[in-house]
Design a protein around this motif. Structure first.
Motif, PDB file in Angstrom:
ATOM      1  N   ASP A  92       0.827  -1.208   0.000  1.00 44.77           N
ATOM      2  CA  ASP A  92       0.000   0.000   0.000  1.00 44.77           C
ATOM      3  C   ASP A  92       0.862   1.258   0.000  1.00 44.77           C
ATOM      4  N   GLU A  93       1.937   1.257   0.772  1.00 47.58           N
ATOM      5  CA  GLU A  93       2.822   2.415   0.803  1.00 47.58           C
ATOM      6  C   GLU A  93       3.471   2.643  -0.552  1.00 47.58           C
ATOM      7  N   MET A  94       3.932   1.575  -1.172  1.00 48.33           N
ATOM      8  CA  MET A  94       4.562   1.708  -2.490  1.00 48.33           C
ATOM      9  C   MET A  94       3.555   2.152  -3.537  1.00 48.33           C
ATOM     10  N   ALA A  95       2.334   1.626  -3.454  1.00 46.75           N
ATOM     11  CA  ALA A  95       1.298   1.979  -4.423  1.00 46.75           C
ATOM     12  C   ALA A  95       0.931   3.458  -4.320  1.00 46.75           C
ATOM     13  N   ALA A  96       0.884   3.985  -3.097  1.00 48.74           N
ATOM     14  CA  ALA A  96       0.540   5.394  -2.913  1.00 48.74           C
ATOM     15  C   ALA A  96       1.593   6.297  -3.553  1.00 48.74           C
ATOM     16  N   VAL A  97       2.865   5.971  -3.361  1.00 47.16           N
ATOM     17  CA  VAL A  97       3.945   6.751  -3.964  1.00 47.16           C
ATOM     18  C   VAL A  97       3.882   6.653  -5.482  1.00 47.16           C
ATOM     19  N   GLU A  98       3.675   5.439  -5.995  1.00 50.95           N
ATOM     20  CA  GLU A  98       3.648   5.252  -7.445  1.00 50.95           C
ATOM     21  C   GLU A  98       2.479   5.993  -8.082  1.00 50.95           C
ATOM     22  N   THR A  99       1.319   5.974  -7.455  1.00 50.02           N
ATOM     23  CA  THR A  99       0.154   6.674  -8.003  1.00 50.02           C
ATOM     24  C   THR A  99       0.439   8.163  -8.157  1.00 50.02           C
ATOM     25  N   ARG A 100       1.034   8.765  -7.139  1.00 52.81           N
ATOM     26  CA  ARG A 100       1.359  10.190  -7.191  1.00 52.81           C
ATOM     27  C   ARG A 100       2.404  10.483  -8.269  1.00 52.81           C
ATOM     28  N   GLU A 101       3.461   9.683  -8.312  1.00 52.81           N
ATOM     29  CA  GLU A 101       4.539   9.927  -9.269  1.00 52.81           C
ATOM     30  C   GLU A 101       4.115   9.622 -10.700  1.00 52.81           C
ATOM     31  N   ARG A 102       3.239   8.648 -10.879  1.00 50.37           N
ATOM     32  CA  ARG A 102       2.805   8.320 -12.238  1.00 50.37           C
ATOM     33  C   ARG A 102       1.932   9.432 -12.813  1.00 50.37           C
ATOM     34  N   ALA A 103       1.133  10.070 -11.978  1.00 49.48           N
ATOM     35  CA  ALA A 103       0.338  11.196 -12.455  1.00 49.48           C
ATOM     36  C   ALA A 103       1.253  12.322 -12.948  1.00 49.48           C
ATOM     37  N   GLU A 104       2.330  12.580 -12.200  1.00 55.71           N
ATOM     38  CA  GLU A 104       3.272  13.618 -12.613  1.00 55.71           C
ATOM     39  C   GLU A 104       4.029  13.199 -13.870  1.00 55.71           C
ATOM     40  N   LEU A 105       4.392  11.925 -13.964  1.00 53.08           N
ATOM     41  CA  LEU A 105       5.087  11.421 -15.152  1.00 53.08           C
ATOM     42  C   LEU A 105       4.232  11.614 -16.399  1.00 53.08           C
ATOM     43  N   LEU A 106       2.956  11.240 -16.320  1.00 53.97           N
ATOM     44  CA  LEU A 106       2.065  11.366 -17.474  1.00 53.97           C
ATOM     45  C   LEU A 106       1.849  12.827 -17.839  1.00 53.97           C
ATOM     46  N   ARG A 107       1.760  13.693 -16.822  1.00 51.13           N
ATOM     47  CA  ARG A 107       1.602  15.118 -17.101  1.00 51.13           C
ATOM     48  C   ARG A 107       2.807  15.659 -17.866  1.00 51.13           C
ATOM     49  N   ARG A 108       3.996  15.283 -17.429  1.00 51.92           N
ATOM     50  CA  ARG A 108       5.199  15.772 -18.094  1.00 51.92           C
ATOM     51  C   ARG A 108       5.336  15.204 -19.500  1.00 51.92           C
ATOM     52  N   ALA A 109       5.020  13.929 -19.665  1.00 50.43           N
ATOM     53  CA  ALA A 109       5.111  13.310 -20.989  1.00 50.43           C
ATOM     54  C   ALA A 109       4.177  14.003 -21.971  1.00 50.43           C
ATOM     55  N   ARG A 110       2.951  14.300 -21.535  1.00 49.13           N
ATOM     56  CA  ARG A 110       2.002  15.009 -22.402  1.00 49.13           C
ATOM     57  C   ARG A 110       2.481  16.419 -22.687  1.00 49.13           C
ATOM     58  N   ARG A 111       3.073  17.035 -21.685  1.00 49.95           N
ATOM     59  CA  ARG A 111       3.561  18.406 -21.871  1.00 49.95           C
ATOM     60  C   ARG A 111       4.659  18.453 -22.920  1.00 49.95           C
ATOM     61  N   PHE A 112       5.584  17.524 -22.865  1.00 50.66           N
ATOM     62  CA  PHE A 112       6.716  17.547 -23.785  1.00 50.66           C
ATOM     63  C   PHE A 112       6.356  17.028 -25.176  1.00 50.66           C
TER      64      PHE A 112
END
Length: 246
Positions: free
Chosen positions: A91-111
C-alpha cells in the motif's frame, strides 16, 4: 569545456558515428537539459529523437532515498534491497507510485503533445543527458528503457566522474562519456553557457525532430576522426558490441 549543450551534443554525435543511419536506433533525451544534447546527437546520426521521462519512487519517510523508478508504458523498476530494508508495504509503495505516475504522465504530455512515444522494442536506444553527477536519474532511465524492450542500451553523456561512469556500466551495455574529471563539483562548470532549459524549448526541439522525421546522415562526420579528446576511450566501442544492431 563545452561551449553549450549544442556543442556537447555535436561532439557526442561524432563519437557515436558508428550508429549513424542504423534504422533500429533511437535517441532519448532526459528532460530538460539532456534534450538539446540529444537533439544534436539524433541529427548527427540521422535517427529518431524522443524524450525519456522517468520518476524516482522515494521512500515515504525519506523521499531522497529511492526504492525504485517508473517510466511510461506502465514500467516499474524496484530496488528490492531498499524495499526490504525500509519495510515498505504494498500500500505504501502503491501510494507513492500513483502520485509519481500522475506527474510522469503530465510531463510526458507536456513535452510530447499528442504524439505517441517511440516504440523501443528490439531497438538500440541511446539515452542522453547533459552530464551525470550521482548518476541516479541516468540509472533509472537505463533500467526503464530496458524494461520497455530495448535490445541494447547506450548511455551517452558529455561529462561524468570515472566512478559514476563505472557504476552506470552495470545498467547500460555501453557508456560513452567525453570528459571524465576526477572531481565534478558541478556539471555546469564544464559549460561556458549552461543556461537553464525551459519546457517550451524541449517541446520545440521535439517538434523540430519529428517534422520532418529522421535527420541528415549526409552530415555525419568523418568516421576516421576522434574529435572528443579528453580522457574518454577513443577505441571504436561499437565494434565490441555484437548485440547492438544484430
Amino acid at each position: 569545456m563545452f561551449i553549450d549543450r549544442q556543442d556537447a551534443g555535436a561532439q557526442l554525435g561524432e563519437r557515436l558515428h558508428g550508429l549513424a543511419g542504423v534504422e533500429s536506433t533511437v535517441v532519448l533525451g532526459l528532460p530538460r537539459g539532456g534534450v538539446p544534447v540529444a537533439f544534436e546527437v539524433s541529427r548527427a546520426l540521422g535517427v529518431p529523437l524522443d524524450v525519456i521521462v522517468v520518476r524516482k519512487l522515494g521512500v515515504p519517510f525519506q523521499p531522497e532515498v529511492g526504492f525504485g523508478a517508473i517510466g511510461e508504458d506502465g514500467v516499474r523498476v524496484l530496488n528490492r534491497d531498499v524495499v526490504r530494508l525500509a519495510s515498505l508495504t504494498e500500500d505504501e509503495m502503491a501510494a507513492v507510485e500513483t502520485r509519481e505516475r500522475a506527474e510522469l504522465l503530465r510531463r510526458a504530455r507536456r513535452f510530447r503533445g499528442d504524439r505517441d512515444a517511440v516504440s523501443l522494442v528490439g531497438r538500440t536506444v541511446i539515452v542522453v543527458d547533459d552530464g551525470v553527477a550521482t548518476g541516479g536519474t541516468a540509472r533509472a532511465a537505463c533500467e526503464v528503457v530496458r524494461e520497455r524492450g530495448a535490445s541494447c542500451v547506450v548511455l551517452a553523456v558529455p561529462v561524468g566522474t570515472p566512478g559514476t561512469i563505472a557504476d552506470l556500466r552495470q545498467v547500460a551495455d555501453e557508456v560513452v562519456c567525453l570528459r571524465m574529471p576526477d572531481h565534478l563539483y558541478a556539471i555546469g562548470s564544464w559549460y561556458a553557457d549552461f543556461t537553464q532549459i525551459t519546457d517550451e524549448q524541449v517541446v520545440e526541439l521535439l517538434r523540430r525532430a519529428a517534422s520532418p522525421p529522421g535527420g541528415c546522415p549526409e552530415d555525419s562526420p568523418d568516421p576516421a576522426g576522434d574529435p572528443a579528446g579528453g580522457t574518454a576511450d577513443s577505441d571504436p566501442w561499437w565494434g565490441r558490441l555484437p548485440w547492438c544492431g544484430s
